[in-house]
Scaffold this active site. Sequence first.
Site: not given
Length: 636
Positions: A203, A277, A352
């Site tokens: 991440d 990410h 995302e």
Amino acid sequence: MKKSFISLSLLFFYVFSFAQNSTEISIIPEPVSVVKNDGYFVLPQSVSVDMPASAELREVANILKERFSAPTGYSVTINSKPTEGATIQLSLNKTADKVLGSEGYNLSVTSKTISIKANQPAGLFYGVQTLLQLFPKEIESKSPVKNISWQAPAVTVTDYPRFGWRGLMFDVSRHFFTKQEVKDFIDNMVRYKFNLLHWHLTDDEGWRIEIKSLPKLTQVGAWNVKRVGTFGTFDIPSPSEPRDYGGFYTQEDIKEVIQYAKERFVNILPEVDVPGHSLAAITAYPELSCSGGVGNNGVSSGQEIKDWSHHVALVDDNLCPANENVYVFLDKVITEIAQLFPFEYIHMGGDETFKTFWEKSDAVKQLMQKNKLKNMEEVQSYFGKRVEKIVESKGKKFMGWDEVLEGGLAPNAVVMSWRGMKGGIEAAKMGHEVVMSPSTFVYIDYMQGDKISEPPVYATLRLNKTYQFEPVPDGVDAKYIKGGQANLWTEQIYNTRHLQYMVWPRGLAVAESVWSPKEKKNWSSFAKKVENNFGRMDIEQIKYARTMFDPIFNVKKDAKDSLLVDLSTEVEGLDIYYSFDNSHPDNFYPKYSSPLSIPKEAVMLKVITYRDGKPIGRQIDMPISELKKRAGAKGE
Ligand code: ACM
């Protein structure tokens, strides 16, 4: 006189046996069928266990030995052949019992013996977990406990799981957890028959897995600057601050954890979260982003890197879909991951991905023209399809978060639905496999009690809501739903004690949703079992949240626009006592019975729950100013 003595003793007998019965069978997750018989099995001082001599059961034998000998101090002998008078008999069915499948078991406890039968070793392992929950809670002790009768009630249990995918996701990127902590996590999950660890390995805050062909991923990408406080609000680190916080697993570590999990019948699903990410990877190899790393101050240390309310990236943390070297990079990563992990799926993230820097990229514009991609969702879909091909070329199945549906799902993608159940429903209707992990029910990084008393996270999810998790939505063919899992993101989890606090007891609720028959679920009996289980966790020294006993505040306005405070509790049978005068309430204070008006100059409402005259919840101090704020804005 004599008659009343007899009836008194009878009464005592009934009360006593009821008290025993009401607490003694308390198995989580609830089995398919439990029949209570008369009598008890009492463990002898010399315990002899028959079990098949199979490599798959070698570690189960060690676990069983340890779990029975440590708390009792008794000797435990494992026999590889049936032995006359064996205390516990574990055996594999010669002809498969179709009802039990590969993970089910039959457990029989009589006053003379204990037997567990299963088709496969995993079933025996789960039978042992159930058996342990039948013994007194002190069986969880790691050292001998004196003056206990080690007895289990006579029962006949038939049990098998509702779903084959019973998962917990563990984010080791936001905060790094050691190999031993991951093993401890596995130990705790298997007690409740979870069989899948989703390991979120990469991440923005850290790349945690050694990739030998790309050494900078861990030399650079595994390290940030230590920050303590509220994630997302930290200062940008200065170049002089040491980047020595974090860590990674070597490939040897990974193999060791995979083997440890395997011995406990747990599959590990590795996740490499791309194309968003990806700041840790981009910090190591800036050429992998379209912008070359705009705004990058190194692997994130928890500073603000995204504007969540406007979906704008402040720092470019996306891999560039228009750069062929990105696919070369991913091929190297996936090759090594596919070689390490035996599980048939690889999770490639996809969540995302803010498109801020893709929108500004000439390379992305050219890619769109060349491939007739109409919008950024189609660009992400193009990326996903290419990654799916790489994953499949290594003999694995491609899995992604539900954003992978946007712009067109890759042909064989397995979808993990997290933004509610919607994405999962859509994918299942298209004939794709789905795992349900909706934030609305199973995001166990969310707060589990009132925000006034919990470490801050942006949303709340109480135990009773988690317990309502039902992986198969109406109107969806159940055959596409592989199962469900809870997700533990660790932005706000800095250590293993707090990690346990967040997982338990909500993990118990999820265990029951993915193992037990739907019709067997019952909130009030579950809540009682959770409470019994707390006694076990105390002895095991596992931390858990007692927020299910906390009072819940709801504010409304009466006809004259004055505030009324409604108090309730998640579990039944609690009394709530309160004060408005700043002193600490106890059970001599006013007892809550109906919504409260707030005295004109009061500044604080203090509340505590009791049961049977004893405090059971925490005292919560609620500023009146906070209640006023809530009356204006909805929610906790
Ligand atoms: C997610 O929670 N971003 C999958």
